[in-house]
Design a protein around this motif. Structure first.
Motif, mmCIF file in Angstrom:
data_model
loop_
_atom_site.group_PDB
_atom_site.id
_atom_site.type_symbol
_atom_site.label_atom_id
_atom_site.label_comp_id
_atom_site.label_asym_id
_atom_site.label_seq_id
_atom_site.Cartn_x
_atom_site.Cartn_y
_atom_site.Cartn_z
ATOM 1 N N ASN A 197 11.567 10.389 -10.354
ATOM 2 C CA ASN A 197 10.212 9.991 -9.971
ATOM 3 C C ASN A 197 9.608 10.960 -8.963
ATOM 4 O O ASN A 197 8.389 11.127 -8.896
ATOM 5 N N GLY A 198 10.471 11.604 -8.179
ATOM 6 C CA GLY A 198 9.983 12.596 -7.234
ATOM 7 C C GLY A 198 9.333 13.790 -7.898
ATOM 8 O O GLY A 198 8.538 14.505 -7.282
ATOM 9 N N LEU A 199 9.651 14.018 -9.164
ATOM 10 C CA LEU A 199 9.063 15.127 -9.908
ATOM 11 C C LEU A 199 7.657 14.820 -10.413
ATOM 12 O O LEU A 199 6.968 15.714 -10.906
ATOM 13 N N ARG A 200 7.236 13.568 -10.296
ATOM 14 C CA ARG A 200 5.943 13.172 -10.854
ATOM 15 C C ARG A 200 4.778 13.401 -9.894
ATOM 16 O O ARG A 200 3.623 13.227 -10.277
ATOM 17 N N PHE A 201 5.086 13.768 -8.676
ATOM 18 C CA PHE A 201 4.028 13.964 -7.686
ATOM 19 C C PHE A 201 3.209 15.204 -8.029
ATOM 20 O O PHE A 201 3.749 16.268 -8.347
ATOM 21 N N ASP A 202 1.886 15.075 -7.959
ATOM 22 C CA ASP A 202 1.003 16.202 -8.271
ATOM 23 C C ASP A 202 1.124 17.288 -7.206
ATOM 24 O O ASP A 202 1.241 17.009 -6.017
ATOM 25 N N ALA A 253 0.813 -1.212 0.000
ATOM 26 C CA ALA A 253 0.000 0.000 0.000
ATOM 27 C C ALA A 253 0.849 1.266 0.000
ATOM 28 O O ALA A 253 0.390 2.323 -0.446
ATOM 29 N N SER A 254 2.094 1.179 0.465
ATOM 30 C CA SER A 254 2.965 2.354 0.516
ATOM 31 C C SER A 254 3.346 2.858 -0.868
ATOM 32 O O SER A 254 3.887 3.966 -1.006
ATOM 33 N N HIS A 255 3.058 2.078 -1.888
ATOM 34 C CA HIS A 255 3.297 2.543 -3.252
ATOM 35 C C HIS A 255 2.238 3.551 -3.711
ATOM 36 O O HIS A 255 2.504 4.352 -4.616
ATOM 37 N N SER A 256 1.024 3.490 -3.115
ATOM 38 C CA SER A 256 -0.033 4.280 -3.747
ATOM 39 C C SER A 256 -1.243 4.604 -2.888
ATOM 40 O O SER A 256 -2.066 5.422 -3.294
ATOM 41 N N ALA A 267 7.349 4.063 -1.092
ATOM 42 C CA ALA A 267 6.873 5.414 -1.363
ATOM 43 C C ALA A 267 7.923 6.235 -2.095
ATOM 44 O O ALA A 267 7.598 7.049 -2.973
ATOM 45 N N SER A 268 9.185 5.995 -1.774
ATOM 46 C CA SER A 268 10.268 6.788 -2.359
ATOM 47 C C SER A 268 10.450 6.517 -3.845
ATOM 48 O O SER A 268 10.636 7.444 -4.639
ATOM 49 N N HIS A 269 10.396 5.245 -4.245
ATOM 50 C CA HIS A 269 10.715 4.991 -5.658
ATOM 51 C C HIS A 269 9.552 5.283 -6.599
ATOM 52 O O HIS A 269 9.738 5.321 -7.818
ATOM 53 N N VAL A 270 8.346 5.517 -6.052
ATOM 54 C CA VAL A 270 7.239 5.944 -6.914
ATOM 55 C C VAL A 270 6.923 7.427 -6.748
ATOM 56 O O VAL A 270 5.958 7.935 -7.329
ATOM 57 N N GLY A 271 7.718 8.121 -5.953
ATOM 58 C CA GLY A 271 7.555 9.564 -5.824
ATOM 59 C C GLY A 271 6.410 10.015 -4.947
ATOM 60 O O GLY A 271 5.951 11.152 -5.075
ATOM 61 N N ARG A 272 5.948 9.164 -4.028
ATOM 62 C CA ARG A 272 4.827 9.543 -3.170
ATOM 63 C C ARG A 272 5.338 10.275 -1.931
ATOM 64 O O ARG A 272 5.519 9.697 -0.852
ATOM 65 N N ARG A 273 5.533 11.568 -2.080
ATOM 66 C CA ARG A 273 6.012 12.395 -0.992
ATOM 67 C C ARG A 273 5.061 12.367 0.208
ATOM 68 O O ARG A 273 5.498 12.400 1.360
#
Length: 295
Positions: free
Chosen positions: A162-167, A65-68, A102-108
């Motif tokens: 990937n950190g740049l992809r966060f809305d 769940a930490s991915h999304s 969370a880090s590798h999918v950019g979920r700050r």
């Protein structure tokens, strides 16, 4: 064929966590489809096999769940903050922490919540957040650390991208990440890619299918094509991590270097596969009637 009773426990996990990974991704493009996030938190009666260790299924849910899924993470981690430090082996030593996911999918947002509840940030977390001073100081303290890949073989530089992809990023956050990208690119070795020899569509087709190593309903693996048209290796009936081709009929799983998966052939027909670990070998027979499918 190896006696079923001697099979390493990770092959027999009834949670079928290989199925939680839909793809092995060097970017966040497919992250929303990467894990199963709709299950309710598991509630079980009695003690787990590893008690007092936290139940494997709960750990797998938190890391998945930490991915999304921020809401699910809030529910589970608020009730039990130590889950913020959950760590899971997706297969063959592909270890991933909740904050690593969370880090590798950019979920700050998820990474921040986990840290507020006790998660331990690492260089990949700081990379995703664009924290140039922190990442630079780590590299200066341990030269070469930038060459080490994160979960699933994802490079340090890719974490920053990937950190740049966060809305909803502020301009400062975007600038911070870009500055870190520029710094890592100047080093020349923060984005090392694992070799993956090309496969034709016909070659891929030969490997697709189900492979059994025992009589139990979960005693096997499935080779399928993931969303990026790459071969994936998962528990029977499920998608899993990406297979990287390193030789003729030879592969490694999710960039794990010490494990080889070799497909066995007779008269140029794939008849099975053999997994070679440093201290363990397992052979599975291909089931003639099974067919791989594209997700």
């Amino acid at each position: 064929m190896k006696n079923q009773n001697s099979i390493s426990r990770r092959f027999a996990l009834k949670s079928s966590v290989f199925g939680l990974l839909a793809v092995s991704i060097p970017s966040v493009v497919f992250a929303k489809n990467m894990v199963s996030i709709d299950q309710k938190p598991i509630i079980k009666e009695g003690l787990s096999h590893g008690y007092p260790a936290i139940d494997d299924d709960i750990v797998a849910q938190v890391v998945g769940a930490s991915h999304s899924n921020l809401e699910k993470i809030k529910t589970m981690v608020s009730a039990r903050p130590e889950l913020s430090r959950a760590t899971w082996d997706w297969g063959f030593g592909d270890w991933e922490t909740a904050i690593g996911a969370a880090s590798h999918v950019g979920r700050r947002d998820i990474a921040q919540f986990l840290m507020e509840h006790g998660a331990r940030p690492d260089i990949f977390t700081y990379a995703m957040l664009g924290a140039l001073p922190a990442v630079k100081s780590m590299i200066e303290a341990q030269p070469g650390v930038q060459t080490i890949a994160g979960p699933h073989g994802i490079s340090l530089l890719q974490h920053v991208k990937n950190g740049l992809r966060f809305d909803g990023l502020t301009q400062k956050q975007k600038n911070d990440n870009q500055a870190l990208i520029d710094y890592l690119e100047s080093l020349g070795n923060a984005d090392i890619q694992v070799e993956n020899m090309a496969l034709s569509a016909l070659e891929k087709e030969r490997y697709l299918g189900d492979y059994k190593y025992g009589d139990g309903p979960e005693d096997g693996f499935s080779i399928k094509l993931n969303m990026r048209d790459n071969l994936s290796f998962g528990k029977l009936g499920n998608f899993g991590g990406m297979l990287y081709r390193t030789g003729v009929d030879e592969f490694i799983y999710n960039a794990m270097p010490t494990v080889k998966i070799v497909f066995n052939k007779e008269s140029n027909k794939v008849t099975g596969l053999t997994i070679h670990e440093p201290d363990f070998t397992l052979t599975a027979k291909k089931m003639d009637e099974s067919l791989g499918s594209k997700q």
